[in-house]
Design a protein around this motif. Structure first.
Motif, short mmCIF file in Angstrom:
data_model
loop_
_atom_site.label_atom_id
_atom_site.label_comp_id
_atom_site.label_asym_id
_atom_site.label_seq_id
_atom_site.Cartn_x
_atom_site.Cartn_y
_atom_site.Cartn_z
N LEU A 122 -2.30 4.73 7.03
CA LEU A 122 -1.34 5.60 6.41
C LEU A 122 -1.72 6.97 6.42
O LEU A 122 -3.04 7.36 6.74
N LEU A 123 -1.00 8.13 6.68
CA LEU A 123 -1.23 9.40 6.92
C LEU A 123 -0.38 10.29 5.86
O LEU A 123 0.82 10.38 5.60
N SER A 124 -1.38 10.95 5.14
CA SER A 124 -0.83 12.04 4.29
C SER A 124 -1.09 13.43 4.68
O SER A 124 -2.15 13.62 5.30
N LEU A 125 0.04 14.18 4.82
CA LEU A 125 -0.16 15.41 5.48
C LEU A 125 0.15 16.70 4.51
O LEU A 125 1.38 16.43 4.04
N GLY A 155 2.80 6.81 4.40
CA GLY A 155 2.24 8.20 4.01
C GLY A 155 2.82 8.92 3.31
O GLY A 155 3.75 8.44 2.36
N ASP A 156 2.53 10.26 3.34
CA ASP A 156 3.02 11.18 2.31
C ASP A 156 3.21 12.57 3.15
O ASP A 156 2.26 12.80 4.04
N THR A 157 4.37 13.34 2.87
CA THR A 157 4.26 14.67 3.57
C THR A 157 4.56 15.74 2.34
O THR A 157 5.56 15.65 1.70
N THR A 214 -5.80 6.74 5.50
CA THR A 214 -6.37 5.84 4.72
C THR A 214 -6.06 4.38 5.91
O THR A 214 -5.08 4.55 6.46
N MET A 216 -0.24 12.60 -2.23
CA MET A 216 -0.92 13.69 -2.52
C MET A 216 -0.54 14.44 -3.73
O MET A 216 0.75 14.62 -3.80
N GLY A 270 9.16 4.16 4.99
CA GLY A 270 10.69 4.44 4.60
C GLY A 270 11.04 3.63 3.19
O GLY A 270 12.14 3.69 2.89
N ASP A 271 9.89 2.93 2.60
CA ASP A 271 10.12 2.48 1.32
C ASP A 271 9.35 2.88 0.51
O ASP A 271 8.44 3.85 0.86
N ASP A 272 9.33 2.56 -0.83
CA ASP A 272 8.39 3.02 -1.88
C ASP A 272 6.87 2.60 -1.32
O ASP A 272 6.24 3.66 -1.60
N ALA A 273 6.63 1.63 -0.83
CA ALA A 273 5.44 1.42 -0.37
C ALA A 273 5.42 0.52 0.85
O ALA A 273 6.53 -0.24 1.22
N ALA A 274 4.49 0.32 1.71
CA ALA A 274 4.48 -0.38 2.71
C ALA A 274 4.10 -1.80 2.37
O ALA A 274 3.39 -2.05 1.48
N VAL A 301 0.81 -1.19 -0.10
CA VAL A 301 0.01 -0.07 0.21
C VAL A 301 1.10 1.18 -0.19
O VAL A 301 2.02 1.19 0.71
N THR A 302 0.36 2.33 -0.86
CA THR A 302 1.26 3.38 -0.87
C THR A 302 0.24 4.53 -1.06
O THR A 302 -0.60 4.20 -1.82
N THR A 303 0.65 5.95 -0.77
CA THR A 303 -0.11 7.02 -0.95
C THR A 303 0.56 8.16 -1.17
O THR A 303 1.70 8.15 -0.78
N PHE A 314 9.23 21.66 2.03
CA PHE A 314 9.31 22.74 3.24
C PHE A 314 10.77 23.52 3.16
O PHE A 314 10.62 24.63 3.38
N ARG A 325 14.62 -0.80 -0.50
CA ARG A 325 15.51 0.03 -0.83
C ARG A 325 16.87 -0.15 0.00
O ARG A 325 17.83 0.41 -0.40
N ASP A 353 5.29 3.74 -7.18
CA ASP A 353 5.61 3.31 -6.11
C ASP A 353 5.57 1.94 -6.03
O ASP A 353 6.23 1.17 -5.21
N MET A 381 8.50 -1.48 -5.90
CA MET A 381 8.59 -2.65 -5.00
C MET A 381 8.59 -4.20 -5.85
O MET A 381 9.03 -5.05 -5.37
N THR A 423 -5.54 13.09 -3.05
CA THR A 423 -4.72 11.81 -2.52
C THR A 423 -5.10 10.55 -3.04
O THR A 423 -6.46 10.33 -2.98
N LEU A 467 19.66 3.71 3.23
CA LEU A 467 19.19 2.55 3.97
C LEU A 467 20.01 1.28 3.76
O LEU A 467 19.97 0.49 4.56
N THR A 521 -5.14 13.27 5.41
CA THR A 521 -5.80 12.40 4.77
C THR A 521 -5.33 11.15 5.16
O THR A 521 -4.17 10.71 5.34
#
Lengths: 336, 336
Positions: B94-97, B129-131, B143, A54, B34-38, A50-52, A330, A156, A82, A86, A141, A233, B141
């Motif tokens: 997952l958390l997108s900020l 997630g994504d920031t 998930t 924005m 920390g990788d492309d996808a979980a 799973v990947t997300t 940022f 990675r 993404d 993998m 998103t 990594l 967001t």
């Protein structure tokens, strides 16, 4: 009709219905759009991925030159990329939309059409999401779910000294297309790479199934920044050879000599959505025929070193120092 | 320190590291942040559930009265509530900020602390997630991924004429708390229901495992709007009895007589995050002891009808017509 008016008339649930009507029932989907959560049957014996990502108006895209169909395709592509990194197979996606009041229904229709086209191209189903009004920019998103055999998961963290650094396709075109556009010029073939990148899903799967890469990542922030994640990594360093970088004919036409600007675009421009992967020397002979079968070029661009340093080596064998290192939210500064 | 300065210093990848360091390796997680996808191992024989919800500053929350710890908790709770409404067990999120430039690191730290606290309370792990930087409002967001036995999946579409309409806990408190706050008053217990709703995860699972509900949904847009989704998908109607609505002592103190305003808050105020479920008459005796064991009140508030109409019936047996029907993005109008 006034901007946004049609959407207000349709309402949140009308918009969801409008999207849901375009979908067909997908393999494995038990419950798609329209309930509290989506439900699907995971394939026995496989890992779930799973990947997300924005995409924010004014940060990731500019509506003054980004057409809605391409935006929709790109939103799906960057997430599929993404899963590709993998070595996984993408299956489902969810879409969250924050929609500003000025947005037209026509724009949204085309954006969603682009998403569904790109998703269908890779056998991916839309199964859920969320729609809200936004007091600010348009925010998309996406969350993509995929599958992967536990034996062929490519992390990675697996790069080892002596591994070769490889990359699919060509790099720098997307950044060149965007830069020219920002200068009021158009270079269509390069711009297409920026507006509508196609993720290397089949390449990632083929490489992973053949157990070739020791580490893999997709190029979103630029080769140096993304390779940097693999190095961190894997606790290793790398040398990248500027002469070995795969540059397209269009890119070379624009830069007949590889200036520092050209190198910056190729190594730190970002949004290539190619795959960067490291390969133990004995596996290298397998890389080219495998990717050639998919019609995809592969290039060896460097080597992994025990010394934990990332260096770009010029044609004279000396290190080249680049001002720009890659994109970082940022800070908008170079990363060290 | 100037607002946003610490965050610019930390950068995107520093922020991700800062979050990742707070996490422990979770059951089933093969690859976290920390990788492309979980990557995680789905439990054999179970369905996968997935849901996503956006929280947008200025739409879903107001930073002038919403503390970051509660905001973080609420962001997780509203997503868990969707898994609860299926009767599922939440596992990962997952958390997108999207972070505006004025945001302080202290605010973000507390917000993420709140998320992790609420997640831990329900055995849920942050895995990706994504920031990004945001040129507009703060956008969260989330998930959430969960699991569910195929036999106990509770859909919105299973309500049948004669089924009783039940609800957990009390309704209207969240809307009352918010309304008072907007009027410059504070009613702490009601406000707490608005700022920090606790999702009915255990209740949803217990009901689903006992195969009691014919349909279930969580109350986010208000009882009438959310019941409306069950009615639409089940092709039935319902009568709701105003006298049967579960109102808290605090709500009744504020409204000694149930005025139209009180009814509007209770039936269309939204953000209750209670479970609304329909139950065949023969299963009703099981509902109360089951929820009582979890310390949760259950109430029968109405009945499903064959006639496809949703009516609120007053103490005199006559229909009550309410102006406000529930929340709908884009329109801000009543739904029909």
């Amino acid at each position: 009709m006034t901007e946004g008016k049609e959407l207000r008339k349709l309402g949140e649930f009308g918009l969801i219905d409008r999207i849901a009507r375009q979908l067909s029932a997908g393999k494995g989907v038990v419950l798609g759009i329209g309930d509290d959560a989506a439900a699907f049957t995971p394939s026995p014996g496989l890992l779930s991925l799973v990947t997300t990502d924005m995409l924010i108006e004014g940060v990731h895209f500019d509506l003054s030159f980004c057409d809605p169909l391409s935006l929709g395709k790109k939103a799906v592509s960057v997430n599929l990329s993404d899963i590709a990194a993998m070595g996984g197979k993408p299956r489902y996606f969810l879409l969250s939309l924050a929609i500003p009041p000025t947005m037209t229904l026509d724009f949204l229709d085309n954006c969603i059409k682009g998403m569904l086209q790109r998703a269908e191209q890779f056998g991916v189903q839309l199964i859920g999401g969320d729609t809200c009004s936004s007091p600010g920019p348009l925010v998309l998103t996406l969350t993509v779910l995929g599958e992967q055999s536990p034996d062929s998961l490519v992390r990675r963290s697996g790069a080892r000294p002596g591994d070769q650094v490889c990359v699919t396709g060509t790099i720098g075109d997307s950044a060149l297309g965007l830069r020219l556009l920002q200068q009021g010029k158009r270079l269509d073939n390069a711009l297409l790479r920026h507006l509508d990148p196609v993720p290397r899903v089949r390449e990632g799967q083929a490489l992973a199934e053949a157990a070739i890469p020791s580490a893999m990542i997709d190029l979103s922030d630029g080769l140096l920044a993304d390779l940097g994640h693999i190095l961190d990594l894997s606790s290793v360093g790398a040398q990248i050879f500027s002469e070995a970088l795969p540059l397209s004919d269009i890119f070379r036409e624009h830069f007949p000599t590889v200036t520092e600007e050209a190198l910056s675009l190729a190594l730190a421009g970002g949004e290539d959505y190619e795959l960067l992967f490291t390969v133990p020397p004995e596996e290298i002979p397998k890389v080219f025929p495998l990717l050639d079968k998919l019609g995809t070029r592969a290039s060896i661009v460097g080597i992994i070193t025990a010394e934990r340093k990332l260096a770009v080596i010029g044609p004279d064998g000396r290190e080249i120092f680049l001002h720009r290192k890659g994109f970082n939210h940022f800070t908008n500064e170079n990363k060290t």
